[in-house]
Design a protein around this motif. Structure first.
Motif, PDB file in Angstrom:
ATOM      1  N   THR A 198      22.294  37.698  50.589  1.00  0.00           N
ATOM      2  CA  THR A 198      22.874  39.057  51.199  1.00  0.00           C
ATOM      3  C   THR A 198      24.010  39.472  51.035  1.00  0.00           C
ATOM      4  N   PRO A 199      24.806  40.597  51.077  1.00  0.00           N
ATOM      5  CA  PRO A 199      26.013  40.784  50.758  1.00  0.00           C
ATOM      6  C   PRO A 199      26.901  39.881  51.395  1.00  0.00           C
ATOM      7  N   SER A 200      27.848  39.112  50.835  1.00  0.00           N
ATOM      8  CA  SER A 200      28.793  38.327  51.664  1.00  0.00           C
ATOM      9  C   SER A 200      29.936  37.806  50.617  1.00  0.00           C
ATOM     10  N   SER A 201      31.008  37.341  51.316  1.00  0.00           N
ATOM     11  CA  SER A 201      32.028  36.725  50.576  1.00  0.00           C
ATOM     12  C   SER A 201      31.931  35.046  50.975  1.00  0.00           C
TER      13      SER A 201
ATOM     14  N   ILE B  20      36.882  27.164  46.278  1.00  0.00           N
ATOM     15  CA  ILE B  20      35.756  27.876  45.458  1.00  0.00           C
ATOM     16  C   ILE B  20      35.627  29.351  46.364  1.00  0.00           C
ATOM     17  N   GLY B  21      35.639  30.385  45.679  1.00  0.00           N
ATOM     18  CA  GLY B  21      35.304  31.620  46.513  1.00  0.00           C
ATOM     19  C   GLY B  21      34.348  32.480  45.442  1.00  0.00           C
ATOM     20  N   LEU B  22      33.380  33.135  46.296  1.00  0.00           N
ATOM     21  CA  LEU B  22      32.056  33.880  45.692  1.00  0.00           C
ATOM     22  C   LEU B  22      31.970  35.092  46.205  1.00  0.00           C
ATOM     23  N   GLU B  23      31.540  36.025  45.472  1.00  0.00           N
ATOM     24  CA  GLU B  23      31.217  37.286  46.052  1.00  0.00           C
ATOM     25  C   GLU B  23      29.854  37.513  45.789  1.00  0.00           C
ATOM     26  N   ILE B  24      29.153  37.701  46.850  1.00  0.00           N
ATOM     27  CA  ILE B  24      27.473  38.109  46.350  1.00  0.00           C
ATOM     28  C   ILE B  24      27.298  39.396  46.744  1.00  0.00           C
ATOM     29  N   ASP B  25      26.938  40.164  45.603  1.00  0.00           N
ATOM     30  CA  ASP B  25      26.432  41.890  45.981  1.00  0.00           C
ATOM     31  C   ASP B  25      25.208  41.892  45.455  1.00  0.00           C
TER      32      ASP B  25
ATOM     33  N   ILE C  53      26.574  37.462  41.788  1.00  0.00           N
ATOM     34  CA  ILE C  53      27.365  36.451  42.151  1.00  0.00           C
ATOM     35  C   ILE C  53      28.659  36.569  41.323  1.00  0.00           C
ATOM     36  N   ARG C  54      29.678  36.800  41.937  1.00  0.00           N
ATOM     37  CA  ARG C  54      30.849  36.881  41.331  1.00  0.00           C
ATOM     38  C   ARG C  54      31.964  35.856  41.538  1.00  0.00           C
ATOM     39  N   VAL C  55      32.505  35.183  40.752  1.00  0.00           N
ATOM     40  CA  VAL C  55      33.276  33.866  40.921  1.00  0.00           C
ATOM     41  C   VAL C  55      34.707  34.802  41.330  1.00  0.00           C
ATOM     42  N   VAL C  56      35.252  34.570  42.550  1.00  0.00           N
ATOM     43  CA  VAL C  56      36.421  34.890  42.691  1.00  0.00           C
ATOM     44  C   VAL C  56      37.557  33.978  42.606  1.00  0.00           C
TER      45      VAL C  56
ATOM     46  N   THR D 129      35.468  30.642  35.676  1.00  0.00           N
ATOM     47  CA  THR D 129      36.635  31.388  35.688  1.00  0.00           C
ATOM     48  C   THR D 129      36.590  32.324  36.756  1.00  0.00           C
ATOM     49  N   ALA D 130      37.763  32.811  37.504  1.00  0.00           N
ATOM     50  CA  ALA D 130      37.653  33.946  38.451  1.00  0.00           C
ATOM     51  C   ALA D 130      37.044  35.267  37.466  1.00  0.00           C
ATOM     52  N   GLY D 131      35.992  35.866  38.079  1.00  0.00           N
ATOM     53  CA  GLY D 131      35.580  36.944  37.302  1.00  0.00           C
ATOM     54  C   GLY D 131      34.222  36.817  36.812  1.00  0.00           C
ATOM     55  N   ASP D 132      34.028  35.580  36.537  1.00  0.00           N
ATOM     56  CA  ASP D 132      32.588  35.182  35.861  1.00  0.00           C
ATOM     57  C   ASP D 132      31.771  35.849  36.995  1.00  0.00           C
ATOM     58  N   THR D 133      30.600  36.307  36.322  1.00  0.00           N
ATOM     59  CA  THR D 133      29.372  36.977  37.162  1.00  0.00           C
ATOM     60  C   THR D 133      28.198  36.363  36.732  1.00  0.00           C
ATOM     61  N   LEU D 134      27.376  36.119  37.618  1.00  0.00           N
ATOM     62  CA  LEU D 134      25.961  35.775  37.570  1.00  0.00           C
ATOM     63  C   LEU D 134      25.106  36.715  37.829  1.00  0.00           C
ATOM     64  N   VAL D 135      23.884  37.055  37.292  1.00  0.00           N
ATOM     65  CA  VAL D 135      23.127  37.900  37.920  1.00  0.00           C
ATOM     66  C   VAL D 135      21.740  37.353  37.851  1.00  0.00           C
ATOM     67  N   LEU D 136      21.017  37.087  39.033  1.00  0.00           N
ATOM     68  CA  LEU D 136      20.052  36.607  39.443  1.00  0.00           C
ATOM     69  C   LEU D 136      19.018  37.736  39.825  1.00  0.00           C
TER      70      LEU D 136
END
Lengths: 639, 639
Positions: free
Chosen positions: B441-444, B455-460, B471-474, B513-520
């Motif tokens: 779900t969209p979340s931080s 660790i910080g992550l953003e889910i969009d 999922i973006r690594v912040v 690394t911050a900015g890394d993005t994974l797409v599930l």
């Protein structure tokens, strides 16, 4: 006319001579016979009737004493035991004994009856009130809980016992007490009195029947008042809604039987009584329509009604899951009462079709062979082995999955007792022109038509095991008369004396002579039936029926090593009669176990080799120890 | 250690900083996050969480006042209103407010919370006892009805509210009162005290959680004692049998969740808590096995549990009729509690699969869009149009077929309130080596591993409408760690960054690394599912599921003139997404009306022309006025 006078009229004396009958309308298409006009001979029903008297009566009295419900009539209020309606089990037992006495004139039955009547009547208040649960010091005041108190329901069964006594013993102290009770009810609930009804119908048919016995129109008027009052939301809106006690919609406007099933059929029975006695065709038509609707959409294959445990109620149309079917025994007793009244009023053989189905598949299913244990609910699918309660245990309502000795709400044993004692009444009727036979069982019928012509018939058959029914004329006038025979709706291909006949009624009008014999042949071969597509819970399944008898698969008949739950019926194999069972072809189809039981649609699981497995009459189930059971079976050719 | 000291330990302070969390085991595979470590952003759940605070909180307080249940804490005993457990609705509301405060630090929430706490705590007796229904003049004495009195159940919710307060507000008067209550319970029910349990489990998880907050082992020992005592037939044998309150078989020996569904899952949740804190692998294994059994055989497609209305209970294996499915909202709340604890203990993603299914198909279904009406039961087949109760009506338990404002037993609204307030907790966890994402779900997410790495992550995502999850690594430490993603069991064909992955867990261990993005990418395209063959009631039927979301057919989507009950799904037509619905091909197949609905097996009724009909998410049903509805649909190719 005093009650003493009423009970010595010619009509009253005739009923007593004839052994009484459970519903004696003053109008209608057909006239009931008395319990001494039809004698059951050895066969399916005679045996059950004998067990009822020989075993169930003593069993019931034992439990009424043990549970304290008989003692309630003399005990001080603080010692009262049982639910608020426990008095009625005593009343229904009295009714059963009255019919049994009417049928047999057995002095032992009379003795037991008089002993209990004396104890009951002693508790009646001077104003006619009688209920061990209300109105005495420390008890709730009278008529303060019409929704749940069951006071008028209790009066109904008391009065109905009095009616049975009037038609069998004639004038006695129970009859007099019932009249006092009815007067009290009319005083309190008549015009200007409490303008309400009872949460549980029953007073309605009882008052109408008392009118028939006494000729006192006040009782009929009061019954009519109760029937007309209900449905106008006079009772409180309880958790289950007002439909539970049929107080949601006036009976003339309702479209189906609904709510608590026992209440629904008792009320409808009373409404038919009122309609018939008052010539109210609108009311009769309304009940008949609701009956048709309920039979077409709210009735189990067994004839049982009431699919919901929680409120013991009819479900919505086509909500008839076999799993946890409630199908209360008492609802079937009431359903017979209703269908019988409709049959007498309108003569349509489909009413007798339903009675037959109920008798063979619910009434015959409930009691144990020894008459001392009973099913309260009659499920069509038992998934797990039940545990038989010990013989001295009183179990809650329908908690047991096996037959139990007694229940906290023990309505079923006494309801069965009165049904078995009066069973002969449902076999045949007369009209001005002859005799109608509705149920086929070995029996002798001796009756007199209204014009005085005497008719005697003997029915010989092994029905329902065998479809051949021989009707021999023993006595006949030398004028023509009509013999009507019911041809059940399932009996396509029936013959009478070798000639093809259609379903419904077959009528022979002629000058019969003693010795004449008619042979009715009903095709009782096994047949598979499927349910209306809207009964979703049995989609893709079939049931085996043979004549009026529903069959079932029981785990005790499944070979060791074969999983009961995996069996499917192979429709390409012809079912074959063998030793009272019907052997069908089944195959095992075991689904894969998954962690989650919902998976993408896949091919049907492979089926195993053909197994020949006996299905047996549903009414025989759970008589060989605990078993799992199902009436509806999936097919091999379905996914 | 005093309670004040306990609540100022580093661990306690950490939980308060993190916003608290609804279950904080001291051992296990995974570690929960606090409600401030996960922030939901605009999307499916955020909106519901906002409505919960903005609308449901005021609605609940309004009704607690209107029904008098809040007033009970100051009213004299003779003025008390509500059922015996009505105090608990106040406690669950307090718990909900505590989580909401933990998450938001909203002073308005704190104000409302403190106002109510003061009223509640004032009613506590000097010995710690607190229950407005027992023990005062004119009331039943304390602990004289363990089967039905719900006293320990009430203490359980009170203590659980105290635990929530301790983890969010820190030391306050509710926490102190909860400790006094727990001491009282241990005094009365501890070794040498009353050797019994409560008819409704709940004290067990509450005491174990209070142990976690206070470090006082006495509470854990008492929880363990309660868990171990149950099942030895210490409670009376009630109408529904002792399985109703899980007192039939000790929890270590039971093979499935059974009996009253809410009681069953609350008890199992408490048993997991005890097992985890005492290192009791046998107990944990037993509960996990029962959970697996119940999920495989006693759970609806929606994730809902409890198929029986009468006793709100699990049915036997595969007894899962969609018609009149009970599937109580509260049972699903408890089922989330249980699955969550098992997930934390064992890490198996299938626990999170069930949580997801429940959230989207029961928790999201129950409340109205404005947060002021609720489904108590969540049927899968509605045959008749319901009537919406007026907004100011308190309706009985599950009587309403449409969402109602309040209930005589009003457990569901407050249970939903605490679930929505703490929803963020279920999104992710940590272990020593990284972060696990369980719900999309969209979340931080901002958290710290036990070794201090941040660790910080953003889910969009627009999941579940769309299957793409970014999922973006912040924030990331410069050492390798593992990101675990749940791949739902239904998600065959899922990809991560374009690579095919298997269902279960997909783990990426690397130096992020911050900015890394994974797409599930989860394949949320519509799919048809069929049920295990042993669920007889849906034989020959299919359901449409899309991602985790169950769909249904509602009468309001059926063209005028087409009979809702006649529709069958044509499996040869591909379901197509369109505007939030899934359009399927259906054909009408109207069965002939018969007087008797069981007829010889005949050919299937002819089907009509193809109709394109939208199915919509089940959680959206009955939001466009009354409708009839079904989840399971018969197929055109079946008989």
């Amino acid at each position: 006319m005093t009650i003493e006078e009423a009970l010595t009229t010619a009509e009253s004396r005739t009923w007593i001579e004839r052994g009484g009958t459970p519903a004696a309308p003053g109008n209608g298409r057909l006239r009931p016979l008395g319990l001494r006009e039809v004698t059951l001979r050895d066969g399916f029903w005679r045996q059950r009737q004998q067990t009822n008297r020989a075993k169930s009566f003593a069993h019931i009295e034992y439990w009424l004493e043990k549970a304290g419900w008989l003692n309630n009539f003399s005990a001080p209020p603080e010692e009262r035991s049982g639910r608020e309606f426990s008095d009625t089990e005593v009343y229904k037992f009295l009714e059963a004994m009255a019919w049994e006495y009417g049928r047999t004139r057995d002095p032992a039955v009379e003795q037991r009856y008089r002993r209990i009547v004396a104890r009951v009547v002693a508790a009646q208040q001077p104003d006619g009130y009688l209920n061990t649960n209300f109105g005495r010091p420390g008890q709730q005041p009278r008529y303060t809980d019409l929704e749940w108190g069951h006071e008028l329901y209790s009066f109904g069964h008391f009065i109905q016992a009095g009616v049975a006594a009037a038609r069998t013993f004639g004038d006695d102290e129970l009859v007099a007490a019932a009249v006092r009770a009815a007067d009290h009810v009319c005083d309190v609930f008549g015009p200007g009195g409490i303008a309400s009804v009872c949460g549980h119908a029953e007073i309605e048919p009882a008052l109408a029947e008392l009118y028939r016995v006494t000729g006192n129109r006040r009782y009929l008027d009061q019954a009519k008042l109760f029937v007309n009052r209900r449905g106008h939301k006079t009772l409180a809106d309880i958790e289950f809604g007002r439909a539970y006690f049929q107080d949601d919609v006036p009976i003339r406007e309702a479209t189906s039987l609904r709510g608590h099933a026992v209440r629904a059929v008792y009320l409808a029975a009373g409404a038919v009584d009122v309609a018939v006695e008052t010539g109210d065709g609108e009311l009769l038509g309304a009940v008949a329509r609701q009956w048709r609707h309920a039979v077409a959409r709210r009735t189990y294959l067994t004839g049982g009604i009431g699919s919901r445990h929680q409120d013991e109620a009819f479900g919505e149309d086509f909500f008839l899951p076999p799993d946890r079917a409630y199908s209360e025994t008492c609802a079937s007793v009431g359903s017979v009462m209703l269908a019988w009244r409709l049959l007498l009023a309108q003569g349509d053989p489909r009413y007798a079709d339903l009675i037959e189905r109920i008798l063979f598949n619910v009434i015959a299913t409930s009691p144990a062979d020894d008459g001392t244990r009973f099913f309260y609910a009659n499920t069509l699918h038992q998934r797990v082995l039940g545990t038989e309660p010990s013989a001295d245990t009183q179990v809650p309502r329908a908690a047991s999955t096996l037959r139990a000795s007694w229940f906290e709400v023990s309505c079923c044993p006494t309801n069965l007792a009165r049904t078995f004692a009066s069973l002969a009444a449902y076999v045949a009727t007369t009209d001005d022109d002859g005799v109608q036979i509705h149920q086929y069982t070995p029996s002798s019928i001796t009756t007199t038509l209204p014009d005085g012509r005497e008719i005697g018939l003997e029915i010989d058959t092994e029905y329902p095991a065998d479809g051949r029914i021989t009707i021999r004329v023993v006595t006949s006038p030398d004028t023509p008369w009509t013999l009507s025979l019911r041809v059940p709706d399932w009996a396509a291909g029936a013959t009478l004396d070798g000639l093809a006949i259609t379903r419904g009624l077959v009528q022979s009008r002629r000058r019969f002579t003693a010795g004449d014999t008619l042979v009715l042949q009903l095709p009782v071969r096994p047949r598979l039936v499927a349910a209306d597509d809207r009964i979703d819970s049995v989609r893709g399944q079939v049931a085996l029926v043979r004549g009026p008898v529903v069959y079932c698969l029981e785990s005790v008949d499944v070979p060791r090593g074969v999983d009961f739950g995996s069996l499917r019926l192979d429709p390409h194999t012809e079912p074959v009669d063998r030793d009272g069972a019907v052997v069908v072809g089944c195959r095992s189809a075991t689904p894969a176990d998954h962690d989650w039981p919902y998976q993408p649609v896949a091919a049907a699981p492979g089926t195993g080799p053909l197994l020949k497995i006996p299905l047996r009459p549903y009414h025989r189930w759970a008589r060989r120890g605990p078993s799992t059971m199902r009436v509806w079976m999936p097919l091999t050719s379905e996914r």
